[in-house]
Write a protein that holds these residues in place. Structure first.
Motif, PDB file in Angstrom:
ATOM      1  N   ARG A   1       0.660  -1.242  -0.032  1.00  0.00           N
ATOM      2  CA  ARG A   1       0.206  -0.244   0.258  1.00  0.00           C
ATOM      3  C   ARG A   1       0.734   0.988   0.425  1.00  0.00           C
ATOM      4  N   ALA A   2       2.090   1.347   1.127  1.00  0.00           N
ATOM      5  CA  ALA A   2       2.577   2.478   0.749  1.00  0.00           C
ATOM      6  C   ALA A   2       3.791   2.606  -0.068  1.00  0.00           C
ATOM      7  N   LEU A   3       4.063   2.179  -0.787  1.00  0.00           N
ATOM      8  CA  LEU A   3       5.170   2.151  -2.218  1.00  0.00           C
ATOM      9  C   LEU A   3       4.010   1.826  -3.116  1.00  0.00           C
ATOM     10  N   TYR A   4       2.299   2.166  -3.247  1.00  0.00           N
ATOM     11  CA  TYR A   4       1.575   2.093  -4.447  1.00  0.00           C
ATOM     12  C   TYR A   4       0.966   3.766  -4.192  1.00  0.00           C
TER      13      TYR A   4
ATOM     14  N   GLY B   1      -3.068   7.511 -17.930  1.00  0.00           N
ATOM     15  CA  GLY B   1      -2.897   6.100 -17.510  1.00  0.00           C
ATOM     16  C   GLY B   1      -1.804   6.565 -16.745  1.00  0.00           C
ATOM     17  N   GLY B   2      -2.158   7.535 -15.973  1.00  0.00           N
ATOM     18  CA  GLY B   2      -0.739   7.317 -14.569  1.00  0.00           C
ATOM     19  C   GLY B   2      -0.891   6.539 -13.416  1.00  0.00           C
ATOM     20  N   LEU B   3      -1.995   6.249 -12.971  1.00  0.00           N
ATOM     21  CA  LEU B   3      -2.031   4.728 -12.341  1.00  0.00           C
ATOM     22  C   LEU B   3      -1.191   3.547 -12.371  1.00  0.00           C
ATOM     23  N   ALA B   4      -1.695   3.412 -14.057  1.00  0.00           N
ATOM     24  CA  ALA B   4      -1.758   1.585 -14.280  1.00  0.00           C
ATOM     25  C   ALA B   4       0.048   2.109 -14.455  1.00  0.00           C
ATOM     26  N   MET B   5       0.252   3.286 -14.339  1.00  0.00           N
ATOM     27  CA  MET B   5       1.969   3.343 -14.239  1.00  0.00           C
ATOM     28  C   MET B   5       2.715   2.939 -12.755  1.00  0.00           C
ATOM     29  N   ALA B   6       1.928   4.086 -11.961  1.00  0.00           N
ATOM     30  CA  ALA B   6       1.959   3.970 -10.973  1.00  0.00           C
ATOM     31  C   ALA B   6       2.055   2.429 -10.438  1.00  0.00           C
ATOM     32  N   THR B   7       1.205   1.499 -10.802  1.00  0.00           N
ATOM     33  CA  THR B   7       0.965   0.368 -10.181  1.00  0.00           C
ATOM     34  C   THR B   7       2.189  -0.781 -11.210  1.00  0.00           C
ATOM     35  N   VAL B   8       2.326  -0.567 -12.115  1.00  0.00           N
ATOM     36  CA  VAL B   8       4.067  -1.083 -12.656  1.00  0.00           C
ATOM     37  C   VAL B   8       4.826  -0.721 -12.027  1.00  0.00           C
ATOM     38  N   VAL B   9       4.821   0.906 -11.458  1.00  0.00           N
ATOM     39  CA  VAL B   9       6.059   0.958 -10.827  1.00  0.00           C
ATOM     40  C   VAL B   9       6.549  -0.113  -8.967  1.00  0.00           C
ATOM     41  N   ALA B  10       5.504   0.199  -8.399  1.00  0.00           N
ATOM     42  CA  ALA B  10       4.551  -0.175  -7.082  1.00  0.00           C
ATOM     43  C   ALA B  10       5.075  -2.124  -7.301  1.00  0.00           C
ATOM     44  N   CYS B  11       5.042  -2.234  -8.567  1.00  0.00           N
ATOM     45  CA  CYS B  11       4.807  -3.682  -8.561  1.00  0.00           C
ATOM     46  C   CYS B  11       6.753  -3.555  -8.994  1.00  0.00           C
ATOM     47  N   ALA B  12       7.310  -3.561  -9.478  1.00  0.00           N
ATOM     48  CA  ALA B  12       9.549  -3.356  -9.202  1.00  0.00           C
ATOM     49  C   ALA B  12       9.789  -3.522  -8.070  1.00  0.00           C
ATOM     50  N   GLY B  13       9.018  -2.026  -7.359  1.00  0.00           N
ATOM     51  CA  GLY B  13       9.566  -1.770  -6.254  1.00  0.00           C
ATOM     52  C   GLY B  13       9.315  -3.228  -5.338  1.00  0.00           C
ATOM     53  N   PHE B  14       8.192  -3.734  -5.022  1.00  0.00           N
ATOM     54  CA  PHE B  14       7.470  -5.303  -4.252  1.00  0.00           C
ATOM     55  C   PHE B  14       8.024  -6.318  -4.664  1.00  0.00           C
ATOM     56  N   ALA B  15       8.518  -6.799  -5.770  1.00  0.00           N
ATOM     57  CA  ALA B  15      10.083  -7.252  -6.383  1.00  0.00           C
ATOM     58  C   ALA B  15      10.871  -7.186  -6.108  1.00  0.00           C
ATOM     59  N   ALA B  16      11.803  -6.187  -5.689  1.00  0.00           N
ATOM     60  CA  ALA B  16      13.008  -6.119  -4.709  1.00  0.00           C
ATOM     61  C   ALA B  16      12.510  -6.671  -3.883  1.00  0.00           C
ATOM     62  N   ILE B  17      11.604  -6.916  -3.038  1.00  0.00           N
ATOM     63  CA  ILE B  17      11.370  -7.486  -1.484  1.00  0.00           C
ATOM     64  C   ILE B  17      11.036  -8.841  -2.157  1.00  0.00           C
ATOM     65  N   CYS B  18      10.266  -9.221  -2.548  1.00  0.00           N
ATOM     66  CA  CYS B  18       9.931 -10.484  -2.711  1.00  0.00           C
ATOM     67  C   CYS B  18       9.850 -11.277  -3.990  1.00  0.00           C
TER      68      CYS B  18
ATOM     69  N   ALA C   1      -1.077  -7.752 -13.704  1.00  0.00           N
ATOM     70  CA  ALA C   1      -0.809  -8.924 -14.149  1.00  0.00           C
ATOM     71  C   ALA C   1       0.534  -9.477 -14.611  1.00  0.00           C
ATOM     72  N   ALA C   2       1.343  -8.551 -15.447  1.00  0.00           N
ATOM     73  CA  ALA C   2       1.952  -7.887 -15.820  1.00  0.00           C
ATOM     74  C   ALA C   2       2.995  -7.340 -15.043  1.00  0.00           C
ATOM     75  N   GLY C   3       2.429  -6.825 -14.247  1.00  0.00           N
ATOM     76  CA  GLY C   3       3.689  -6.343 -13.342  1.00  0.00           C
ATOM     77  C   GLY C   3       4.296  -7.471 -12.283  1.00  0.00           C
ATOM     78  N   GLY C   4       2.691  -7.837 -11.668  1.00  0.00           N
ATOM     79  CA  GLY C   4       3.081  -8.524 -11.041  1.00  0.00           C
ATOM     80  C   GLY C   4       3.956 -10.006 -11.233  1.00  0.00           C
ATOM     81  N   SER C   5       4.326  -9.855 -12.734  1.00  0.00           N
ATOM     82  CA  SER C   5       5.591 -11.264 -12.877  1.00  0.00           C
ATOM     83  C   SER C   5       6.348 -11.340 -12.837  1.00  0.00           C
ATOM     84  N   MET C   6       7.235  -9.461 -12.695  1.00  0.00           N
ATOM     85  CA  MET C   6       8.468  -9.236 -11.820  1.00  0.00           C
ATOM     86  C   MET C   6       9.034  -9.776 -11.007  1.00  0.00           C
ATOM     87  N   GLY C   7       8.341 -10.318 -10.264  1.00  0.00           N
ATOM     88  CA  GLY C   7       8.391 -11.084  -8.961  1.00  0.00           C
ATOM     89  C   GLY C   7       9.668 -12.045  -9.447  1.00  0.00           C
ATOM     90  N   ILE C   8       9.552 -12.345 -10.035  1.00  0.00           N
ATOM     91  CA  ILE C   8      10.121 -13.611 -10.711  1.00  0.00           C
ATOM     92  C   ILE C   8      11.654 -12.577 -10.699  1.00  0.00           C
TER      93      ILE C   8
END
Lengths: 170, 433
Positions: free
Chosen positions: B82-85, B97-114, B147-154
């Motif tokens: 939540r904080a990241l987002y 489209g900024g909120l979608a871009m924000a989602t992608v960046v937040a996903c990348a940030g979350f992927a960096a700890i998960c 979905a796409a942003g989340g896939s960056m997790g691995i």
């Protein structure tokens, strides 16, 4: 699943569920310990240049505990990976029959591993194998693995019985 | 019967058992045992059954699996997503489209700890989707970008995909982690460009969010700087050679725990939930690992992987043609198997061929994980799409429609990574060892 809790399979089921869960909880407690051990090792090395002797081998023993005490509970919660894609398209009855067969095979391979693990416990006791740095006996950890697989077998046995009951029910 | 023939029979039997829904780890152990018995005798086969499960768990370098899992799980349970987002939303939300871009960046940030893609997707869909719905984003775009942003997790380290690849191929976990960073950043950039193009041609897909002043932008960073600092500490420590990945994982988990306690977001229940989740995933992954190792020993005595490697090398085809075929094979495999299963089932067979063709093993690890990501979002079993549909209640068909433009971006990104290996290999080569 259709079994009265008062009958013996019901009791058996409860005992297995509780045991696998208890072992799992012990296992994850060791995970916390593992984290603290390695963290302390790094911090002490950085601060006082005095790492904790034998951190590596203690971590390895803890890994055995963490993984093998969780393996049965993971089966209990059906969290081991399998591919549902093909079989889920079969009629229900066929699925039940295939499931029984697959549980039997799983039970067979698990029993083999359990048996060999117990054989190795004996072998390690005979040669009195200890770890390199702290001279900790290895056999007890092999025993943890054997017990973990044994409970895994019992969970699979229950799953097998359930599948057979479903497959033979009219 | 020749040994390679036994190997082929073994692989077919394994496929059959797996499609009959046998747990993959147990199926590999069973076929590996029977096959080893057939080729090299019962004694060796029996001793594998106990030696492999012990050896491939009692290994100091494998503590990264439960510890990085725990770190990601604690982070997810302490509201970091939540904080990241909120932070990324404040910074880029006012764009079209900024909120979608924000989602992608937040996903990348979350992927960096998960280290897991599905966990990243699930965590982000809970916080990002309601916000995008509020601003009338199209359901396709909003679920597709999660979905796409989340896939960056691995791909972005820590990554379970890289850890398993490292175990199976005996490559360095640290180097693989470093290799994933730049491709991961680039992937986020590709997704952002995709969203930009989509919204340029159809502004109704993603209307601009509210403007925020610079002060609130800065304040929004308050909730995320600690986790980002943790990432820098963990990955920087590995990069500089200050600690090995196992130590980094322990420090990272400890750090996440402390941050959670200081923020007062981590309570007893969420901590115990994190532990339970980690225990399950750990046992699940190690059953796969030991099954794979028992199976790999069988394959080794049949010589099949080397036979295939020689066969392919003898084809006299350009190496890149074969690589492209392998990539297509993995895209198709990814439609039927999850990442970890695909890894343990195919890498032991394919890896010798890749090395024989002269490809860099670390680089191929990146390509493999990157291609596996595509499998996570494409039908019929795009796991990430299932998770997101499950968490949010958006129909699965909508999610699958939403990922189409992102799959195009994926294909371009993979092509770029294949064409320019330096993107993956630059950081591992610079690493202090």
């Amino acid at each position: 699943m259709g079994v009265k809790p008062s009958s013996w399979p019901g009791h058996f089921e409860k005992v297995i569920a509780l045991t696998s869960r208890l072992l799992n909880n012990i296992g994850i407690a060791f995970l916390v310990l593992l984290m603290f051990l390695i963290t302390a090792d790094v911090l002490l090395r950085a601060a006082l240049k005095r790492p904790i002797l034998g951190t590596n081998e203690l971590s390895e023993f803890m890994m055995i505990i963490v993984v093998y005490l969780a393996v049965a509970y993971t089966q209990h919660t059906k969290s081991h990976v399998s591919v549902d894609l093909v079989i889920s398209r079969f009629p229900q009855r066929a699925q039940d029959i295939v499931d029984s067969f697959i549980y039997l095979l799983s039970l067979a391979v698990c029993s083999l591993i359990t048996w060999r693990a117990f054989v190795d416990v004996n072998r390690l006791l005979d040669i009195n194998r200890v770890s390199d740095v702290l001279y900790v006996p290895v056999a007890p950890f092999q025993l943890v693995m054997a017990i973990g697989f044994f409970i895994f077998c019992l969970v699979l046995l229950l799953d097998f019985l359930h599948a057979v009951r479903k497959a033979t029910k009219k | 019967m020749s040994e390679t023939a036994v190997g082929l029979i073994g692989i077919s039997a394994l496929m059959m058992l797996i499609f009959l829904r046998m747990p993959i780890g147990l199926a590999m152990a069973l076929v590996g045992f029977a096959g080893f018995w057939a080729v090299a005798g019962l004694n060796g086969a029996l001793s594998n059954l106990s030696a492999v499960p012990y050896r491939y768990v009692a290994d100091y370098s494998f503590v990264v699996i439960p510890l990085f899992l725990l770190m990601g799980s604690i982070a997810a349970n302490t509201g970091i997503s939540r904080a990241l987002y909120i932070a990324t939303h404040k910074w880029v939300g006012q764009l079209r489209g900024g909120l979608a871009m924000a989602t992608v960046v937040a996903c990348a940030g979350f992927a960096a700890i998960c280290g897991s893609s599905t966990a990243t997707g699930a965590a982000m869909s809970k916080v990002a989707l309601p916000e995008m719905q509020r601003y009338k984003y199209s359901p396709e775009l909003s679920t597709g970008c999660i979905a796409a942003g989340g896939s960056m997790g691995i791909l972005i380290p820590p990554s379970l995909g890289f850890i398993l690849y490292a175990i199976l191929t005996e490559e360095s976990i640290g180097q693989l982690f470093m290799a994933g960073i730049l491709p991961g950043v680039l992937e986020a950039a590709f997704y952002i460009v995709t969203i930009y193009i989509l919204c340029k041609f159809n502004p109704s897909l993603g209307p601009a969010g509210p403007r925020t002043n610079f002060k609130s932008k800065l304040i929004s960073l308050k909730g995320v700087w600690s986790m980002l600092a943790l990432f820098v500490l963990v990955m920087g420590g590995i990069y500089m050679g200050i600690f090995v990945p196992s130590e980094a994982a322990a420090i990272g988990t400890f750090g996440a725990l402390i941050i959670g306690l200081v923020n007062r977001r981590l309570n007893r229940k969420s901590f115990i939930d994190s532990l339970a989740e980690t225990g399950r995933s750990t046992a699940m992954i190690f059953l796969l690992v030991i099954g794979a190792m028992i199976f790999q020993r069988f394959l080794a005595v049949t010589n099949l992987p080397f036979f295939i490697a020689e066969l392919v090398a003898g084809l006299n085809m350009p190496a890149y043609v074969i690589l492209v075929a392998v990539i297509f094979f993995y895209i198709i495999i990814g439609c039927f198997l999850d990442v970890f299963s695909a890894l343990v089932l195919t890498i032991p067979i394919i890896f010798p061929t890749i090395v024989a063709l002269g490809f860099h093993p670390i680089w191929f690890g990146v390509i493999f994980v990157r291609v596996a990501e595509i499998g996570l979002i494409t039908p019929p079993i795009g796991l990430n799409c299932f998770v997101i549909a499950g968490v949010t209640g958006v129909p699965l068909g909508t999610v699958f429609r939403g990922i189409v433009p992102f799959v195009f971006a994926d294909i371009c990104h993979v092509a770029l990574l294949v064409a320019v290996p330096e993107i993956s290999l630059f950081l591992p080569k610079m690493m202090v060892r």
